[in-house]
Design a protein around this motif. Structure first.
Motif, PDB file in Angstrom:
ATOM      1  N   ILE A 366     -27.561 -38.380  28.919  1.00 22.40           N
ATOM      2  CA  ILE A 366     -26.511 -37.377  28.716  1.00 22.40           C
ATOM      3  C   ILE A 366     -27.078 -36.099  28.129  1.00 22.40           C
ATOM      4  CG2 ILE A 366     -24.433 -36.882  27.351  1.00 22.40           C
ATOM      5  CD1 ILE A 366     -23.604 -39.804  27.916  1.00 22.40           C
ATOM      6  N   ALA A 367     -28.083 -36.194  27.265  1.00 22.04           N
ATOM      7  CA  ALA A 367     -28.724 -34.982  26.755  1.00 22.04           C
ATOM      8  C   ALA A 367     -29.318 -34.173  27.904  1.00 22.04           C
ATOM      9  CB  ALA A 367     -29.805 -35.345  25.742  1.00 22.04           C
ATOM     10  N   ALA A 368     -29.902 -34.855  28.877  1.00 24.58           N
ATOM     11  CA  ALA A 368     -30.451 -34.154  30.038  1.00 24.58           C
ATOM     12  C   ALA A 368     -29.338 -33.557  30.898  1.00 24.58           C
ATOM     13  CB  ALA A 368     -31.303 -35.109  30.870  1.00 24.58           C
ATOM     14  N   ARG A 369     -28.293 -34.319  31.135  1.00 27.48           N
ATOM     15  CA  ARG A 369     -27.190 -33.829  31.968  1.00 27.48           C
ATOM     16  C   ARG A 369     -26.494 -32.627  31.332  1.00 27.48           C
ATOM     17  NH1 ARG A 369     -24.236 -39.474  34.031  1.00 27.48           N
ATOM     18  NH2 ARG A 369     -26.056 -40.303  35.180  1.00 27.48           N
ATOM     19  N   ALA A 370     -26.477 -32.580  30.008  1.00 23.72           N
ATOM     20  CA  ALA A 370     -25.804 -31.479  29.308  1.00 23.72           C
ATOM     21  C   ALA A 370     -26.705 -30.265  29.111  1.00 23.72           C
ATOM     22  CB  ALA A 370     -25.309 -31.962  27.948  1.00 23.72           C
ATOM     23  N   GLY A 371     -28.002 -30.414  29.396  1.00 25.71           N
ATOM     24  CA  GLY A 371     -28.919 -29.302  29.186  1.00 25.71           C
ATOM     25  C   GLY A 371     -29.483 -29.224  27.780  1.00 25.71           C
ATOM     26  N   LEU A 372     -29.231 -30.246  26.951  1.00 23.40           N
ATOM     27  CA  LEU A 372     -29.831 -30.265  25.621  1.00 23.40           C
ATOM     28  C   LEU A 372     -31.343 -30.454  25.726  1.00 23.40           C
ATOM     29  CD1 LEU A 372     -27.123 -32.479  23.900  1.00 23.40           C
ATOM     30  CD2 LEU A 372     -27.660 -30.111  23.283  1.00 23.40           C
ATOM     31  N   ARG A 373     -31.779 -31.145  26.768  1.00 20.55           N
ATOM     32  CA  ARG A 373     -33.188 -31.215  27.154  1.00 20.55           C
ATOM     33  C   ARG A 373     -33.294 -30.883  28.634  1.00 20.55           C
ATOM     34  NH1 ARG A 373     -33.751 -36.529  24.523  1.00 20.55           N
ATOM     35  NH2 ARG A 373     -34.806 -36.285  22.516  1.00 20.55           N
ATOM     36  N   SER A 374     -34.382 -30.251  29.015  1.00 20.41           N
ATOM     37  CA  SER A 374     -34.634 -30.039  30.432  1.00 20.41           C
ATOM     38  C   SER A 374     -35.097 -31.351  31.060  1.00 20.41           C
ATOM     39  CB  SER A 374     -35.714 -28.973  30.618  1.00 20.41           C
ATOM     40  OG  SER A 374     -36.970 -29.465  30.182  1.00 20.41           O
ATOM     41  N   GLY A 626     -45.175 -41.450  47.444  1.00 17.13           N
ATOM     42  CA  GLY A 626     -44.493 -42.224  48.469  1.00 17.13           C
ATOM     43  C   GLY A 626     -43.282 -42.988  47.994  1.00 17.13           C
ATOM     44  N   GLN A 627     -42.975 -42.907  46.705  1.00 21.29           N
ATOM     45  CA  GLN A 627     -41.826 -43.632  46.141  1.00 21.29           C
ATOM     46  C   GLN A 627     -40.679 -42.650  45.931  1.00 21.29           C
ATOM     47  OE1 GLN A 627     -42.293 -46.966  45.023  1.00 21.29           O
ATOM     48  NE2 GLN A 627     -40.681 -47.355  43.535  1.00 21.29           N
ATOM     49  N   PRO A 628     -39.436 -43.031  46.282  1.00 23.65           N
ATOM     50  CA  PRO A 628     -38.306 -42.128  46.039  1.00 23.65           C
ATOM     51  C   PRO A 628     -38.105 -41.870  44.550  1.00 23.65           C
ATOM     52  CG  PRO A 628     -37.527 -44.295  46.733  1.00 23.65           C
ATOM     53  CD  PRO A 628     -39.003 -44.284  46.944  1.00 23.65           C
ATOM     54  N   ASP A 629     -37.782 -40.622  44.222  1.00 18.96           N
ATOM     55  CA  ASP A 629     -37.546 -40.228  42.819  1.00 18.96           C
ATOM     56  C   ASP A 629     -36.064 -40.419  42.499  1.00 18.96           C
ATOM     57  OD1 ASP A 629     -37.287 -39.080  40.353  1.00 18.96           O
ATOM     58  OD2 ASP A 629     -37.724 -37.031  41.012  1.00 18.96           O
ATOM     59  N   ARG A 630     -35.739 -41.546  41.896  1.00 14.62           N
ATOM     60  CA  ARG A 630     -34.364 -41.812  41.498  1.00 14.62           C
ATOM     61  C   ARG A 630     -34.060 -41.232  40.111  1.00 14.62           C
ATOM     62  NH1 ARG A 630     -35.535 -47.210  43.849  1.00 14.62           N
ATOM     63  NH2 ARG A 630     -34.295 -47.422  45.761  1.00 14.62           N
ATOM     64  N   LEU A 631     -35.098 -41.017  39.324  1.00 16.02           N
ATOM     65  CA  LEU A 631     -34.892 -40.596  37.941  1.00 16.02           C
ATOM     66  C   LEU A 631     -34.302 -39.195  37.870  1.00 16.02           C
ATOM     67  CD1 LEU A 631     -35.158 -41.404  35.029  1.00 16.02           C
ATOM     68  CD2 LEU A 631     -37.565 -40.719  35.090  1.00 16.02           C
ATOM     69  N   THR A 632     -34.780 -38.292  38.706  1.00 16.38           N
ATOM     70  CA  THR A 632     -34.250 -36.925  38.692  1.00 16.38           C
ATOM     71  C   THR A 632     -32.761 -36.924  39.008  1.00 16.38           C
ATOM     72  OG1 THR A 632     -36.384 -35.958  39.270  1.00 16.38           O
ATOM     73  CG2 THR A 632     -34.435 -34.637  39.750  1.00 16.38           C
ATOM     74  N   ALA A 633     -32.345 -37.764  39.955  1.00 15.26           N
ATOM     75  CA  ALA A 633     -30.918 -37.856  40.293  1.00 15.26           C
ATOM     76  C   ALA A 633     -30.123 -38.432  39.129  1.00 15.26           C
ATOM     77  CB  ALA A 633     -30.733 -38.708  41.539  1.00 15.26           C
ATOM     78  N   LEU A 634     -30.687 -39.406  38.424  1.00 16.90           N
ATOM     79  CA  LEU A 634     -30.005 -40.000  37.269  1.00 16.90           C
ATOM     80  C   LEU A 634     -29.756 -38.964  36.186  1.00 16.90           C
ATOM     81  CD1 LEU A 634     -29.031 -42.510  35.618  1.00 16.90           C
ATOM     82  CD2 LEU A 634     -31.415 -42.760  34.864  1.00 16.90           C
ATOM     83  N   LEU A 635     -30.690 -38.038  35.999  1.00 15.64           N
ATOM     84  CA  LEU A 635     -30.604 -37.056  34.923  1.00 15.64           C
ATOM     85  C   LEU A 635     -29.792 -35.819  35.302  1.00 15.64           C
ATOM     86  CD1 LEU A 635     -34.322 -37.176  33.689  1.00 15.64           C
ATOM     87  CD2 LEU A 635     -32.365 -38.474  32.826  1.00 15.64           C
ATOM     88  N   ALA A 636     -29.359 -35.729  36.546  1.00 18.61           N
ATOM     89  CA  ALA A 636     -28.609 -34.551  37.003  1.00 18.61           C
ATOM     90  C   ALA A 636     -27.172 -34.592  36.490  1.00 18.61           C
ATOM     91  CB  ALA A 636     -28.615 -34.492  38.528  1.00 18.61           C
ATOM     92  N   PRO A 637     -26.566 -33.422  36.191  1.00 14.55           N
ATOM     93  CA  PRO A 637     -25.178 -33.384  35.684  1.00 14.55           C
ATOM     94  C   PRO A 637     -24.200 -34.021  36.654  1.00 14.55           C
ATOM     95  CG  PRO A 637     -26.247 -31.240  35.459  1.00 14.55           C
ATOM     96  CD  PRO A 637     -27.156 -32.087  36.297  1.00 14.55           C
ATOM     97  N   ARG A 638     -23.111 -34.550  36.121  1.00 13.40           N
ATOM     98  CA  ARG A 638     -22.046 -35.139  36.920  1.00 13.40           C
ATOM     99  C   ARG A 638     -20.819 -34.233  36.886  1.00 13.40           C
ATOM    100  NH1 ARG A 638     -26.166 -37.741  37.979  1.00 13.40           N
ATOM    101  NH2 ARG A 638     -26.217 -40.028  38.139  1.00 13.40           N
ATOM    102  N   GLY A 639     -19.939 -34.452  37.849  1.00 15.82           N
ATOM    103  CA  GLY A 639     -18.688 -33.716  37.853  1.00 15.82           C
ATOM    104  C   GLY A 639     -18.717 -32.481  38.730  1.00 15.82           C
TER     105      GLY A 639
END
Length: 639
Positions: A366-374, A626-639
């Motif tokens: 949530i800190a990442a999604r809110a921009g508290l951390r990049s 060669g591995q999909p990056d799921r982490l970046t999507a997890l950290l992206a804002p919702r809504g």
């Protein structure tokens, strides 16, 4: 059979708690048995309590560091009554409260003195007899406070340390009307409803004892109230409490980020489980970041320059998010063995990897999604988490299912061999576990569902006045199966009970791996500064202060094998007097020239060459080709 000893002589006789050793005869005189004169302590029962308990903190005595407390308790019936002082504290999950802070106890019945006697086994219990016809008892006592609770500019009211209550009822059945006489000029901040009070006394609207225990009050000379949502139901505010007015200044962009944090949390968890919520943020010079969760508020400790030195807070930017998530995870939904009807009923911690571990995970996200951390700052924080968890040899003997028992016996105890003894690893290991859960949910659902879907399902049903909902292990597995069918019970049991767990598996499924480079990230360097050490754990296996004092030694690492232990003092590196820079330089070139140190231990001077042939090693994350990056999507804002 032992030669020369008959079966009769081998019989072990247990008398008065003692054992007569083999070889003693039946004619041995039994020890006298002492029967303790101990009245029964009524067990808590979920039934109504008639009347309201009045609790008046008559004086917050700053000069003597004392709280002077008077209570008026309606009598339910004549006869035996036991008064209890709290023992278990929900925020610490353990028996962290002590009755040694209570002094001067006096009890009266309708104004007449009543004799009391402490229980001989449970010192937090006081027994008395209430004469027929007495309508209420009055209890007066002092509680010894501390500098962090009682000062001219700040008073903290920790209700769990101040109140005695009658045994025999659930805490939620007892209604309490509380009041505090604060020193002049202090402004109270709390999630409780404040009523008008006469003569400098602050009175609070009556609430259940359960709610009061969960609602601390801060009163300070310098405070600032900042709304983080629109006013109305479920409003959220940041209440700063500081030593100086200048510490109350918060840049607008920080407020915007905290507003986004509230919004992103609500998107994940849904309806608020509180009527209103207050972040009670206490700012202190040299303070360290930390927090204590409550359902309607949280207590946040932060440095006085927290908002002024935002670039220097890389390790601490998710503390508010973590405590806010606890309103849902821990306070609305609570592990069944962590819920107790009163603060004197023991608690268990079998699901702390959900209560704390999942909350720590959501704090990062949530800190990442809110921009508290990049995104990149979050990756560096996760690298720090992963390195600590991966390099934890204590898992070989102590599974996560045993580490969660920490609060019951390790509170306030020194742990010199942290990575071998294990202590509260359910926080960071929980981050890795729930990263793995999210990745598996995505794999099993073909990318359609993830951890957000689990949260919406598991924490559904919240409302401001909804009672606590408890859960057990099977409820967690069932909710995960409702998102994506899988052997979740087996998966979680392997994580929690296993000794050879691949704790980095979740990172790999997210498309990332832990690596080490010879240059620290900014997050790692700030962590070193906060600890006051040079952290060479992942190379020569120690952390050391600028004066050469070794703070920690990695179990079975190079420093360990050289005979070093915590509190050892390094006095020379390569024959030259110790300097931090010299040690770091020596480690950097250790592949060519082994690190030679002289250290003092047990009043001896010891020379040793460390068995290490490498260079500096600092953790960071790298994508897996060669591995999909799921982490970046997890950290992206919702809504």
């Amino acid at each position: 059979m032992i030669a020369g000893v008959s079966a009769r002589q081998l019989t072990l006789m247990v008398i008065a708690g003692g054992v007569i050793a083999a070889g003693a005869t039946a004619q041995t005189a039994p020890l006298p048995v002492q029967v303790l004169d101990r009245p029964a302590i009524a067990a808590p029962v979920d039934h109504a309590f008639a009347g309201t308990i009045a609790v008046d903190v008559e004086q917050a005595d700053v000069a003597h560091k004392l709280f002077v407390v008077r209570e008026r308790i309606p009598v339910q019936q004549a006869g035996a009554l036991t008064l209890l002082y709290p023992r278990w504290e929900s925020a610490s999950h353990g028996p962290s409260l002590t009755v040694t802070d209570l002094a001067g106890l006096e009890v009266r019945g309708d104004g007449r003195p009543l004799a009391w006697r402490r229980d001989p086994v449970e010192p937090h219990a006081f027994h008395l007899n209430v004469p027929a016809g007495v309508r209420s008892i009055e209890v007066r006592y002092e509680i010894v406070g501390g500098d962090d609770e009682l000062s001219p500019d700040l008073v903290v009211v920790p209700w769990q340390r101040l109140i005695i209550y009658p045994a025999g009822w659930y805490a939620r059945n007892l209604t309490v009307a509380a009041a505090v006489a604060f020193p002049a000029g202090l402004q109270p901040r709390t999630s409780l409803q404040i009523l008008d009070g006469p003569g400098g006394v602050t009175r609070f609207a009556p609430v259940s004892f359960e709610t009061l225990l969960d609602s601390p009050v801060y009163a300070a000379r310098f405070t600032r109230h900042m709304p983080l949502t629109a006013p109305g139901p479920a409003a959220v505010s940041l209440d700063l409490i500081a030593r100086r007015p200048g510490d109350l200044v918060v840049p607008p962009e920080r407020i915007t980020e905290l507003q986004r944090m509230v919004e992103q949390t609500r998107i994940v968890f849904g309806t608020a489980p509180y009527p209103a919520y207050a972040f009670l943020a206490r700012m202190e010079d040299g303070g360290s970041s930390g927090g204590t969760e409550h359902r309607r508020s949280s207590e946040i400790a932060m440095t006085s320059d927290y908002f002024r030195d935002w670039p220097g807070q890389l390790n601490n930017r998710d503390i508010l998010a973590h405590e806010f998530v606890h309103a849902w995870n821990g306070l609305y939904r609570t592990p069944a063995d962590l819920w107790a009807p009163t603060p004197n009923v023991p608690q268990g911690g079998s699901l702390l990897w959900v209560y704390e571990g999942q909350t720590e995970f959501w704090g990062r996200v949530i800190a990442a999604r809110a921009g508290l951390r990049s995104r990149d700052e979050t990756l560096d924080k996760l690298a720090l988490d992963a390195a600590e968890v991966v390099n934890r040899p204590g898992r070989a003997w102590r599974a996560l299912s045993d580490d969660v028992t920490y609060p019951a016996f390790m509170l306030h105890q020194p742990v010199p061999w942290r990575d071998w003894q294990r202590r509260k690893d359910y926080y960071l290991e929980g981050v890795m576990l729930w990263l793995d859960v999210d990745a598996l949910l995505r794999e099993q659902s073909g990318g359609r569902r993830g951890i957000d879907d689990f949260a919406r399902r598991f924490f559904a049903g919240a409302s401001p006045e909804a009672p606590t909902r408890t859960f057990v292990f099977d409820d967690v597995s069932s909710a995960l199966n409702g998102v994506a069918p899988y052997d979740w019970a087996g998966f979680l049991r392997r994580w929690v009970d296993g000794h050879a767990v691949d704790v980095a598996a979740g990172l790999a499924r997210q498309g990332w791996r832990l690596i080490y480079t010879d240059t620290p990230t900014a997050t790692f360097s700030q962590n070193e500064a906060e600890l006051g050490v040079a952290d060479l754990t992942y190379s020569i296996g120690l952390t050391v202060t600028d004066s050469g004092v070794v703070r920690s030694v990695a179990w079975n690492g190079p420093a360990f094998r050289a005979g070093m232990a915590p509190r050892t003092k390094i006095v020379a590196v390569g024959g030259v007097p110790f300097m931090r820079a010299a040690l770091i330089k020596a480690v950097r070139t250790a592949a060519k020239t082994p690190v030679a140190v002289t250290f003092q231990q047990d009043e001896r001077s010891i020379e040793a060459t460390l068995d290490y042939r490498g260079t500096l090693r600092y953790p960071r994350l790298a994508p897996i080709p060669g591995q999909p990056d799921r982490l970046t999507a997890l950290l992206a804002p919702r809504g």
